[in-house]
Write an enzyme that holds these catalytic residues in place. Structure first.
Site, PDB file in Angstrom:
ATOM      1  N   ALA A   1      -2.790 -14.630   3.352  1.00 40.89           N
ATOM      2  CA  ALA A   1      -3.032 -13.903   4.604  1.00 40.89           C
ATOM      3  C   ALA A   1      -4.530 -13.745   4.863  1.00 40.89           C
ATOM      4  O   ALA A   1      -4.994 -13.854   6.001  1.00 40.89           O
ATOM      5  CB  ALA A   1      -2.359 -12.544   4.547  1.00 40.89           C
ATOM      6  N   ARG A   2      -5.279 -13.494   3.801  1.00 36.31           N
ATOM      7  CA  ARG A   2      -6.733 -13.336   3.966  1.00 36.31           C
ATOM      8  C   ARG A   2      -7.361 -14.620   4.498  1.00 36.31           C
ATOM      9  O   ARG A   2      -8.318 -14.582   5.270  1.00 36.31           O
ATOM     10  CB  ARG A   2      -7.383 -13.021   2.613  1.00 36.31           C
ATOM     11  CG  ARG A   2      -7.104 -11.633   2.143  1.00 36.31           C
ATOM     12  CD  ARG A   2      -7.443 -11.467   0.677  1.00 36.31           C
ATOM     13  NE  ARG A   2      -7.116 -10.123   0.248  1.00 36.31           N
ATOM     14  CZ  ARG A   2      -6.945  -9.754  -1.007  1.00 36.31           C
ATOM     15  NH1 ARG A   2      -7.069 -10.646  -1.986  1.00 36.31           N
ATOM     16  NH2 ARG A   2      -6.655  -8.521  -1.306  1.00 36.31           N
TER      17      ARG A   2
ATOM     18  N   GLU B   1      -6.045  -6.006   3.718  1.00 32.51           N
ATOM     19  CA  GLU B   1      -6.126  -7.270   2.947  1.00 32.51           C
ATOM     20  C   GLU B   1      -7.352  -7.279   2.035  1.00 32.51           C
ATOM     21  O   GLU B   1      -7.985  -8.318   1.849  1.00 32.51           O
ATOM     22  CB  GLU B   1      -6.186  -8.484   3.879  1.00 32.51           C
ATOM     23  CG  GLU B   1      -5.185  -8.449   4.995  1.00 32.51           C
ATOM     24  CD  GLU B   1      -3.869  -9.063   4.635  1.00 32.51           C
ATOM     25  OE1 GLU B   1      -3.802  -9.740   3.590  1.00 32.51           O
ATOM     26  OE2 GLU B   1      -2.909  -8.845   5.387  1.00 32.51           O
TER      27      GLU B   1
ATOM     28  N   THR C   1       0.830  -1.213   0.000  1.00 34.54           N
ATOM     29  CA  THR C   1       0.000   0.000   0.000  1.00 34.54           C
ATOM     30  C   THR C   1       0.862   1.261   0.000  1.00 34.54           C
ATOM     31  O   THR C   1       1.905   1.309   0.660  1.00 34.54           O
ATOM     32  CB  THR C   1      -0.889  -0.003   1.270  1.00 34.54           C
ATOM     33  OG1 THR C   1      -1.624  -1.214   1.300  1.00 34.54           O
ATOM     34  CG2 THR C   1      -1.830   1.190   1.288  1.00 34.54           C
TER      35      THR C   1
HETATM   36  C1  LIG Z   1      -3.777  -1.183  10.654  1.00 37.41           C
HETATM   37  C2  LIG Z   1      -3.481  -1.414   9.205  1.00 37.41           C
HETATM   38  C3  LIG Z   1      -2.424  -2.242   8.837  1.00 37.41           C
HETATM   39  C4  LIG Z   1      -2.101  -2.417   7.481  1.00 37.41           C
HETATM   40  N1  LIG Z   1      -1.018  -3.221   7.137  1.00 37.41           N
HETATM   41  C5  LIG Z   1      -0.620  -3.250   5.836  1.00 37.41           C
HETATM   42  C6  LIG Z   1       0.583  -3.952   5.469  1.00 37.41           C
HETATM   43  O1  LIG Z   1       1.237  -4.589   6.303  1.00 37.41           O
HETATM   44  N2  LIG Z   1       0.993  -3.898   4.178  1.00 37.41           N
HETATM   45  C7  LIG Z   1       0.304  -3.200   3.219  1.00 37.41           C
HETATM   46  O2  LIG Z   1       0.741  -3.162   2.081  1.00 37.41           O
HETATM   47  N3  LIG Z   1      -0.850  -2.545   3.540  1.00 37.41           N
HETATM   48  C8  LIG Z   1      -1.324  -2.545   4.822  1.00 37.41           C
HETATM   49  N4  LIG Z   1      -2.470  -1.868   5.155  1.00 37.41           N
HETATM   50  C9  LIG Z   1      -3.166  -1.079   4.134  1.00 37.41           C
HETATM   51  C10 LIG Z   1      -4.465  -1.687   3.654  1.00 37.41           C
HETATM   52  O3  LIG Z   1      -4.235  -2.860   2.933  1.00 37.41           O
HETATM   53  C11 LIG Z   1      -5.194  -0.598   2.842  1.00 37.41           C
HETATM   54  O4  LIG Z   1      -5.628   0.377   3.789  1.00 37.41           O
HETATM   55  C12 LIG Z   1      -6.344  -1.147   2.053  1.00 37.41           C
HETATM   56  O5  LIG Z   1      -5.911  -1.906   0.955  1.00 37.41           O
HETATM   57  C13 LIG Z   1      -7.277  -0.017   1.528  1.00 37.41           C
HETATM   58  O6  LIG Z   1      -6.542   0.985   0.910  1.00 37.41           O
HETATM   59  P1  LIG Z   1      -6.810   2.515   1.315  1.00 37.41           P
HETATM   60  O7  LIG Z   1      -6.777   2.630   2.793  1.00 37.41           O
HETATM   61  O8  LIG Z   1      -5.844   3.324   0.531  1.00 37.41           O
HETATM   62  O9  LIG Z   1      -8.288   2.812   0.868  1.00 37.41           O
HETATM   63  P2  LIG Z   1      -8.776   3.208  -0.603  1.00 37.41           P
HETATM   64  O10 LIG Z   1      -8.270   2.227  -1.598  1.00 37.41           O
HETATM   65  O11 LIG Z   1      -8.515   4.642  -0.830  1.00 37.41           O
HETATM   66  O12 LIG Z   1     -10.347   2.967  -0.453  1.00 37.41           O
HETATM   67  C14 LIG Z   1     -11.212   3.892   0.233  1.00 37.41           C
HETATM   68  C15 LIG Z   1     -12.639   3.396   0.086  1.00 37.41           C
HETATM   69  O13 LIG Z   1     -12.998   3.393  -1.304  1.00 37.41           O
HETATM   70  C16 LIG Z   1     -13.467   2.113  -1.667  1.00 37.41           C
HETATM   71  N5  LIG Z   1     -13.150   1.849  -3.078  1.00 37.41           N
HETATM   72  C17 LIG Z   1     -11.951   1.924  -3.691  1.00 37.41           C
HETATM   73  N6  LIG Z   1     -12.069   1.567  -4.982  1.00 37.41           N
HETATM   74  C18 LIG Z   1     -13.370   1.242  -5.184  1.00 37.41           C
HETATM   75  C19 LIG Z   1     -14.118   0.740  -6.293  1.00 37.41           C
HETATM   76  N7  LIG Z   1     -13.565   0.476  -7.466  1.00 37.41           N
HETATM   77  N8  LIG Z   1     -15.448   0.516  -6.114  1.00 37.41           N
HETATM   78  C20 LIG Z   1     -16.033   0.715  -4.922  1.00 37.41           C
HETATM   79  N9  LIG Z   1     -15.375   1.166  -3.830  1.00 37.41           N
HETATM   80  C21 LIG Z   1     -14.052   1.409  -3.960  1.00 37.41           C
HETATM   81  C22 LIG Z   1     -12.753   1.150  -0.733  1.00 37.41           C
HETATM   82  O14 LIG Z   1     -13.409  -0.089  -0.659  1.00 37.41           O
HETATM   83  C23 LIG Z   1     -12.816   1.948   0.559  1.00 37.41           C
HETATM   84  O15 LIG Z   1     -14.067   1.796   1.152  1.00 37.41           O
HETATM   85  C24 LIG Z   1      -2.860  -1.753   6.501  1.00 37.41           C
HETATM   86  C25 LIG Z   1      -3.949  -0.946   6.874  1.00 37.41           C
HETATM   87  C26 LIG Z   1      -4.257  -0.780   8.211  1.00 37.41           C
HETATM   88  C27 LIG Z   1      -5.424   0.090   8.601  1.00 37.41           C
END
Ligand SMILES: Cc1cc2nc3c(=O)[nH]c(=O)nc-3n(C[C@H](O)[C@H](O)[C@H](O)COP(=O)(O)OP(=O)(O)OC[C@H]3O[C@@H](n4cnc5c(N)ncnc54)[C@H](O)[C@@H]3O)c2cc1C
Length: 396
Positions: free
Chosen positions: A254-255, A375, A144
């Site tokens: 992982a999921r 995930e 991410t």
């Molecule tokens: C505590 C924590 C630990 C984490 N650990 C890791 C890690 O170890 N490694 C890593 O790589 N990442 C990690 N993550 C990141 C996590 O995987 C991302 O937060 C997640 O993939 C969502 O990305 P985003 O937060 O940028 O949300 P966004 O992608 O910006 O999404 C925001 C909202 O928009 C929605 N959305 C996006 N696209 C669409 C679409 N096409 N249609 C409908 N809805 C949509 C999403 O579902 C969500 O509701 C972690 C996150 C947290 C909170």
């Protein structure tokens, strides 16, 4: 003698008799992990959570290594070689303690170690996996970015060739274990597409500042990864994968653990609600004696044990080599969503006490807000299933 008298007694802890599906070794592993969590996590977790820390994480990692919980279902290189069901049971027990502990184990085993085990060279495996299995080296997984979460294909982190070396530049966000990791698996754009890099975290130009002020997964280290022209040797790249297939297959593993783990958080909250409902009195009788409370408990029990049954079903498929990513999405979507609902309903049964850290339910509920998002968000898993059901891609 009536027909029911020949039946085994009803077990409120296992109303569907799911334990009958488990082998002796499965139960032994479950008991070991449960006992470890009861001893090493449960007495301290409320305090850690309140402080927003996971103190002694390095010792905890070594202890988790000593009970075989790190890279548990991988073969060789000091890994336990457990079945998928056994790994799932371990995730459930760890998350019954706290999602942060399960996250530590998931990221270590299913993301960082799995990437190296599946896509790494023999040299990379020999160098990193035994230390990671023992918990002496903590790993993290950087996919991410600040501007690219659900759509990792658009990532900006890139690696360019300089002679035979690679120069890695970019930022990753929300990375579990980042600040305590000795090795980071980082995904980056290259001229050949997305590649994975095994990055020692002491490499010049690499830093991992911790992200503070979280109201979820507070007993877990979450960090930014900053890579400012990190020079890596040619053999830092994972040789056996190009493209998003690499990170996505790690995420699928992982999921799968989350499908089980989320039911651990749900079980812990449910048990707290049952116990509270039996003893808390209002209107002159235990609140568990009111029909409305019993309806909540019955509905929660149904979803909890259906969820565990689903997790077991997926585990059996994984062990048979038949588990599809869409089926993992099915499990993650359902179980995390139901787990958070169980925590919220449990919270209502505990009334005002439900918001206190003296009970686990609010902590689990807030943790699951992260689990719902990482995930793959709920929406991403709905889109995966929607595409599989209709043949139509609705991601863009
Ligand atoms: C505590 C924590 C630990 C984490 N650990 C890791 C890690 O170890 N490694 C890593 O790589 N990442 C990690 N993550 C990141 C996590 O995987 C991302 O937060 C997640 O993939 C969502 O990305 P985003 O937060 O940028 O949300 P966004 O992608 O910006 O999404 C925001 C909202 O928009 C929605 N959305 C996006 N696209 C669409 C679409 N096409 N249609 C409908 N809805 C949509 C999403 O579902 C969500 O509701 C972690 C996150 C947290 C909170």
């Amino acid at each position: 003698m009536s027909a029911t008298s020949k039946l085994p007694p009803f077990d409120p802890g296992d109303p569907l008799g799911i334990d009958d599906l488990l082998h002796d070794e499965d139960l032994a592993i479950r008991d070991t992990v449960r006992a470890w969590a009861a001893d090493r996590v449960m007495p301290h977790i409320a305090d850690w959570y309140e402080r927003g820390e996971l103190p002694g994480i390095r010792d905890l990692a070594k202890e988790l290594g000593s009970i075989g919980a790190l890279g548990m279902s991988l073969e060789g290189y000091g890994c336990a070689g457990a079945t998928a069901v056994q790994y799932g049971l371990a995730c459930l027990e760890l998350e019954a303690a706290d999602s942060g502990i399960r996250s530590l184990v998931s990221v270590q085993g299913s993301l960082a170690m799995y990437a190296i085990h599946r896509f790494g060279s023999e040299e990379q495996k020999q160098r990193w996996l035994p230390g990671m299995a023992a918990g002496e080296i903590i790993g993290c997984f950087g996919l991410t970015e600040p501007d690219h979460g659900s759509d990792p294909a658009a990532m900006r982190t890139h690696a360019k060739r300089d002679g035979s070396d690679w120069i890695l530049t970019g930022r990753k966000m929300w990375i579990t274990n980042g600040s305590v990791a000795g090795v980071a698996v980082v995904w980056a754009q290259t001229d050949d597409g997305i590649r994975g890099f095994v990055v020692p975290t002491d490499a010049p130009g690499f830093s991992a500042p911790e992200i503070k002020h979280k109201w979820s997964l507070r007993a877990s280290v979450t960090s930014e990864l900053v890579m400012d022209e990190v020079r890596l040797p040619a053999d830092a790249v994972l040789p056996d994968v190009t493209g998003l297939r690499g990170p996505l297959s790690c995420l699928s593993h992982a999921r799968y653990g989350i499908v089980w783990g989320s039911m651990g958080a749900a079980r812990s909250s449910f048990e707290a609600a049952v116990s509270y409902a039996r003893t808390r009195e209002q209107f002159g009788r235990p609140i568990g004696g009111f029909q409305l409370t019993q309806a909540k408990l019955a509905d929660m029990a149904v979803e909890l044990h259906k969820g565990i049954l689903l997790a077991h079903h997926l585990g059996v498929r994984m062990d048979a080599g038949k588990l599809r990513p869409e089926q993992v999405s099915f499990g993650k979507l359902n179980n995390v969503r139901e787990a958070i609902e169980i925590c919220r309903t449990s919270r209502t049964i505990l009334g005002a006490n439900g918001i206190s850290l003296e009970y686990p339910v609010m902590r689990h509920a807030t943790n699951l807000e992260s689990v719902l998002t990482y995930e793959g968000t709920v929406e991403m898993h709905q889109l995966v299933l929607g595409k599989a059901l209709t043949g139509l891609d609705a991601f863009r």
